[in-house]
Write a protein that holds these residues in place. Structure first.
Motif, short mmCIF file in Angstrom:
data_model
loop_
_atom_site.label_atom_id
_atom_site.label_comp_id
_atom_site.label_asym_id
_atom_site.label_seq_id
_atom_site.Cartn_x
_atom_site.Cartn_y
_atom_site.Cartn_z
N ALA A 212 0.86 -1.18 0.00
CA ALA A 212 0.00 0.00 0.00
C ALA A 212 0.89 1.22 0.00
N ALA A 213 0.54 2.20 -0.81
CA ALA A 213 1.24 3.48 -0.81
C ALA A 213 0.32 4.49 -0.12
N LEU A 214 0.81 5.08 0.94
CA LEU A 214 0.00 6.00 1.74
C LEU A 214 0.65 7.37 1.81
N TYR A 215 -0.18 8.38 1.90
CA TYR A 215 0.28 9.72 2.25
C TYR A 215 -0.34 10.04 3.60
N VAL A 216 0.50 10.35 4.56
CA VAL A 216 0.02 10.65 5.90
C VAL A 216 0.27 12.13 6.18
N SER A 217 -0.76 12.86 6.60
CA SER A 217 -0.57 14.27 6.92
C SER A 217 0.46 14.40 8.02
N SER A 218 1.22 15.49 7.99
CA SER A 218 2.36 15.63 8.89
C SER A 218 1.96 15.70 10.36
N ASP A 219 0.69 15.99 10.64
CA ASP A 219 0.24 15.97 12.03
C ASP A 219 -0.41 14.64 12.40
N GLY A 220 -0.41 13.69 11.43
CA GLY A 220 -0.94 12.37 11.69
C GLY A 220 -2.45 12.28 11.73
N SER A 221 -3.12 13.35 11.32
CA SER A 221 -4.58 13.39 11.46
C SER A 221 -5.33 12.67 10.35
N ALA A 222 -4.68 12.38 9.24
CA ALA A 222 -5.37 11.75 8.11
C ALA A 222 -4.41 10.87 7.32
N ILE A 223 -4.97 9.80 6.74
CA ILE A 223 -4.22 8.87 5.90
C ILE A 223 -4.91 8.82 4.54
N PRO A 265 -1.30 -5.18 3.94
CA PRO A 265 -0.19 -5.24 2.97
C PRO A 265 1.10 -5.73 3.61
N GLU A 266 1.91 -6.36 2.78
CA GLU A 266 3.22 -6.84 3.25
C GLU A 266 4.28 -5.74 3.20
N ILE A 267 4.00 -4.68 2.45
CA ILE A 267 4.89 -3.54 2.34
C ILE A 267 4.07 -2.26 2.46
N LEU A 268 4.59 -1.29 3.20
CA LEU A 268 3.99 0.04 3.26
C LEU A 268 4.98 1.06 2.71
N VAL A 269 4.54 1.81 1.70
CA VAL A 269 5.33 2.92 1.16
C VAL A 269 4.66 4.20 1.64
N LEU A 270 5.37 5.00 2.39
CA LEU A 270 4.80 6.21 2.98
C LEU A 270 5.38 7.45 2.30
N LEU A 271 4.57 8.10 1.49
CA LEU A 271 5.02 9.30 0.79
C LEU A 271 4.91 10.50 1.72
N ILE A 295 -0.45 -5.20 11.17
CA ILE A 295 -0.23 -5.19 9.72
C ILE A 295 1.08 -5.93 9.44
N THR A 296 1.07 -6.82 8.47
CA THR A 296 2.25 -7.62 8.16
C THR A 296 3.47 -6.74 7.87
N ALA A 297 3.28 -5.66 7.14
CA ALA A 297 4.40 -4.77 6.83
C ALA A 297 5.03 -4.21 8.09
N VAL A 298 4.20 -3.87 9.07
CA VAL A 298 4.73 -3.31 10.32
C VAL A 298 5.41 -4.41 11.12
N GLU A 299 4.80 -5.59 11.19
CA GLU A 299 5.39 -6.72 11.91
C GLU A 299 6.77 -7.07 11.36
N GLN A 300 6.92 -6.99 10.03
CA GLN A 300 8.16 -7.41 9.39
C GLN A 300 9.14 -6.26 9.16
N GLY A 301 8.77 -5.07 9.60
CA GLY A 301 9.66 -3.93 9.42
C GLY A 301 9.78 -3.48 7.98
N ALA A 302 8.76 -3.75 7.19
CA ALA A 302 8.78 -3.38 5.77
C ALA A 302 7.98 -2.09 5.54
#
Length: 331
Positions: A212-223, A265-271, A295-302
């Motif tokens: 999953a490719a996510l954009y997270v607001s810099s204050d963490g309020s929205a994904i 997801p097994e991988i998280l890409v955070l823009l 989340i598998t990606a978080v568990e595996q450090g991906a």
């Protein structure tokens, strides 16, 4: 969603590297050119509107942090006489930054959506032939055209942007070659970029993994999650990933952490484009959320933070982004 598409127009985006669709607008929006033997007059379509230039632009004003990558590829940076946005040093080589930092910068007002606003009068004072970037409340094809200045809206910032792809980036580089009369150099750049993409796709570092490719607001309020309509989608595909949010009808809609957990997801890409935060702080905006540890990606450090313009909008920077993300995954 004026910049929610690249979070400067996708998130104005709200924002490569590969190469922008040869023009913008419409479901089949591409920069099409018709010209005489010397290349001019050059007729092209930009955001559903046809324009004709009698000669290559000699005085260029740039907006958008990723725009210089297109002019570098087309060997046209010597035409740039002013810039409206800053160009973060993370995206450019030391040699390129020397050129960029020598370009006079206009003072512009930042908007709440991540773009900038500047008066037509400030543009006129610099007497450009063309402004390359995006339209705003005051900078439009008509407002600049009325004073004899061409506005070229980068295709992903049009109201009906073309589907992003690496092919669209190559086409855009070649179009810039036509626009500036530097086709020989631009075509060679496009060929080199095409080879770099093919090389990454021939040896995918995340073959068969969900992502999953996510954009997270810099204050963490929205994904926000990127569908197949974002340039980050073909970037992930080139590295072998399957986008778990690909089917969403919007380019980058807001989603809940529960939705991310459900798709697992097994991988998280955070823009991200907040240069005030470290990659670890960007990661924590997601990994510290309730339930995210499952989340598998978080568990595996991906979990891989990626600077925004390495993935959005479609420009040559995204081709570099392939290497940036690949390096993170293989570390």
């Amino acid at each position: 969603m004026q910049r929610l598409a690249t979070w400067r127009r996708a998130i104005a985006l709200l924002v490569v590297v590969g190469f922008l669709a040869a023009a913008c607008g419409g479901s089949d929006d591409s920069s099409t050119a018709a010209a005489q033997d010397d290349g001019f007059p050059l007729t092209f379509t930009n955001c559903d509107t046809e324009f004709t230039l009698d000669a290559p632009p000699e005085r260029v004003m740039l907006m958008e942090a990723a725009a210089p990558s297109l002019l570098f590829a087309a060997d046209a940076m010597d035409r740039v006489i002013a810039r409206i946005e800053n160009f973060p040093e993370e995206y450019y080589t030391a040699e390129e930054l020397v050129l960029l930092n020598d370009i006079p910068a206009l003072v512009a007002e930042h908007t709440s959506t991540g773009g900038v606003e500047i008066s037509v009068e400030a543009i006129i004072d610099h007497d450009p032939d063309i402004v390359i970037g995006y339209d705003t409340a005051t900078l439009t094809h008509d407002s600049l055209g009325d004073v004899g200045i061409q506005l070229y809206v980068m295709p992903p910032f049009c109201d009906n942007p073309p589907t992003p792809s690496f092919e669209s980036i190559l086409d855009e580089v070649r179009f810039y070659g036509e626009l500036f009369g530097t086709s020989e150099t631009a075509n060679a750049s496009a060929d080199a970029l095409e080879a770099a993409v093919a090389s990454a796709a021939d040896a995918p570092v995340a073959e068969g993994q969900t992502a999953a490719a996510l954009y997270v607001s810099s204050d963490g309020s929205a994904i926000y999650a990127y569908s197949s309509l974002g340039m980050v989608h073909p970037l992930m595909e080139a590295l072998g990933m399957t986008n778990v949010f690909a089917e969403l009808s919007e380019r980058v809609p807001e989603v809940s952490i529960e939705e991310v957990i459900g798709r697992n997801p097994e991988i998280l890409v955070l823009l991200y484009d907040d240069f005030g935060l470290t990659p670890d702080e960007i990661s924590a905006l997601v990994t510290d959320l309730p339930g995210a540890s499952s989340i598998t990606a978080v568990e595996q450090g991906a979990v891989y933070p990626l600077l925004f313009n390495w993935a959005e909008p479609p420009t040559p920077l995204v081709v570099k982004g392939l290497s940036e993300l690949s390096d993170q995954i293989t570390e």
